[in-house]
Design an enzyme around this catalytic site. Structure first.
Site, PDB file in Angstrom:
ATOM      1  N   ASP A  65       0.795  -1.808   0.137  1.00 21.72           N
ATOM      2  CA  ASP A  65      -0.296  -0.333  -0.064  1.00 21.72           C
ATOM      3  C   ASP A  65       0.691   1.353  -0.035  1.00 21.72           C
ATOM      4  O   ASP A  65       2.103   1.292   0.437  1.00 21.72           O
ATOM      5  CB  ASP A  65      -0.648   0.162   1.348  1.00 21.72           C
ATOM      6  CG  ASP A  65      -2.247  -0.781   1.236  1.00 21.72           C
ATOM      7  OD1 ASP A  65      -2.693  -0.939   0.083  1.00 21.72           O
ATOM      8  OD2 ASP A  65      -2.617  -0.076   1.720  1.00 21.72           O
ATOM      9  N   TYR A  67       2.229   4.964   1.795  1.00 21.44           N
ATOM     10  CA  TYR A  67       2.233   5.478   2.976  1.00 21.44           C
ATOM     11  C   TYR A  67       0.513   6.249   2.829  1.00 21.44           C
ATOM     12  O   TYR A  67       0.553   6.645   1.637  1.00 21.44           O
ATOM     13  CB  TYR A  67       2.971   5.933   2.784  1.00 21.44           C
ATOM     14  CG  TYR A  67       4.973   5.644   3.298  1.00 21.44           C
ATOM     15  CD1 TYR A  67       5.021   4.074   3.897  1.00 21.44           C
ATOM     16  CD2 TYR A  67       5.298   5.868   2.868  1.00 21.44           C
ATOM     17  CE1 TYR A  67       5.811   3.808   4.411  1.00 21.44           C
ATOM     18  CE2 TYR A  67       6.975   5.117   2.273  1.00 21.44           C
ATOM     19  CZ  TYR A  67       7.295   3.864   3.318  1.00 21.44           C
ATOM     20  OH  TYR A  67       8.538   3.805   3.152  1.00 21.44           O
ATOM     21  N   PHE A  78       7.885   2.304  -0.982  1.00 25.91           N
ATOM     22  CA  PHE A  78       8.459   2.503   0.276  1.00 25.91           C
ATOM     23  C   PHE A  78       9.337   3.452  -0.023  1.00 25.91           C
ATOM     24  O   PHE A  78      10.232   4.427   0.931  1.00 25.91           O
ATOM     25  CB  PHE A  78      10.323   1.180   0.502  1.00 25.91           C
ATOM     26  CG  PHE A  78       9.650   0.077   1.046  1.00 25.91           C
ATOM     27  CD1 PHE A  78       8.710  -0.529   2.158  1.00 25.91           C
ATOM     28  CD2 PHE A  78       9.597  -0.669  -0.435  1.00 25.91           C
ATOM     29  CE1 PHE A  78       8.447  -1.236   2.135  1.00 25.91           C
ATOM     30  CE2 PHE A  78       9.130  -2.166  -0.288  1.00 25.91           C
ATOM     31  CZ  PHE A  78       8.678  -2.562   0.515  1.00 25.91           C
ATOM     32  N   HIS A 187      10.055  -9.222   5.403  1.00 32.34           N
ATOM     33  CA  HIS A 187       9.758  -7.562   5.267  1.00 32.34           C
ATOM     34  C   HIS A 187      10.716  -6.911   6.201  1.00 32.34           C
ATOM     35  O   HIS A 187      10.740  -7.432   6.967  1.00 32.34           O
ATOM     36  CB  HIS A 187       8.963  -7.754   5.162  1.00 32.34           C
ATOM     37  CG  HIS A 187       7.610  -6.105   4.676  1.00 32.34           C
ATOM     38  ND1 HIS A 187       8.032  -5.029   5.484  1.00 32.34           N
ATOM     39  CD2 HIS A 187       7.192  -5.559   3.748  1.00 32.34           C
ATOM     40  CE1 HIS A 187       7.352  -4.018   4.634  1.00 32.34           C
ATOM     41  NE2 HIS A 187       6.467  -4.462   4.044  1.00 32.34           N
TER      42      HIS A 187
END
Length: 221
Positions: A65, A67, A78, A187
């Site tokens: 998703d 932020y 990211f 992750h």
């Protein structure tokens, strides 16, 4: 919704934009942006495809998703805008990068320089309602981004897919391992990293090694 992509993508994605599900998705996104604060800003939704031309693409990093905090999302997974505090996952990405390739810790969390070198920074869902993680999931974005991965898989060779965490690793079934490279690790979120699933993966140096093996220029991380 502005479909602001590099012209090299259009022959591969134009048919996807014309499918009924994408028209429904467009209507949903437009309504959400009118009724709520959403991220990234509309002009940045397709930034991953604007900064990384199809013909230059050699690495894919898959996120989930955007932020959902104010000023963070910029259309690249990211990545955050300049002068924005680095979120925890990005901090851990940079810590591993420093340890792996020996560069100084980056001041800016904006990863546009990676994208410009051929790294597709692809979130599975390209929009989100402010402060509501996952709010735009299962509205059609995943159909689109899965189609993107399938297109890359079909029409490119020797692409390096970085699958970080359980969600990204589920995309492995869309990738032909006889044509492409897959690097899997945990992750970079604190929950995963602190359990030992992220640090030490050396994905950045491994990526550059593989690029050299197939005669491609390395990424200046």
């Amino acid at each position: 919704m502005d479909i602001n992509i590099h012209k090299s993508w259009k022959p591969y994605l134009q048919s996807e934009f014309e499918k009924p599900y994408f028209k429904e998705l467009t209507d949903f996104v437009n309504c959400e942006y009118e009724a709520h604060k959403c991220f990234p800003k509309k002009s940045d939704i397709f930034n991953a495809f604007y900064h990384c031309p199809f013909n230059k693409l050699k690495v894919v990093i898959i996120g989930q998703d955007p932020y959902h905090g104010v000023g963070q999302a910029n259309g690249l997974c990211f990545s955050v805008n300049d002068d924005i505090k680095h979120p925890p996952s990005l901090t851990n990405i940079f810590k591993e990068l420093v340890n792996d390739v020996g560069i100084s810790y980056p001041e800016s969390g904006n990863l546009v320089a990676w994208a410009d070198q051929g790294v597709l920074l692809l979130n599975a869902t390209l929009t989100v309602r402010a402060h509501q993680a996952g709010s735009h999931q299962k509205k059609g974005w995943e159909d689109f981004t899965d189609a993107v991965i399938k297109t890359i898989n079909r029409d490119k060779e020797n692409v390096i897919f970085l699958l970080w965490g359980g969600f990204a690793r589920k995309k492995k079934k869309l990738i032909s391992e006889d044509k492409h490279f897959i690097l899997e690790t945990g992750h970079p979120s604190p929950l995963s990293a602190n359990r030992g699933y992220w640090f030490g993966n050396k994905n950045f140096s491994k990526t550059n090694f593989l690029l050299q093996q197939v005669g491609q220029s390395v990424i200046e991380w």
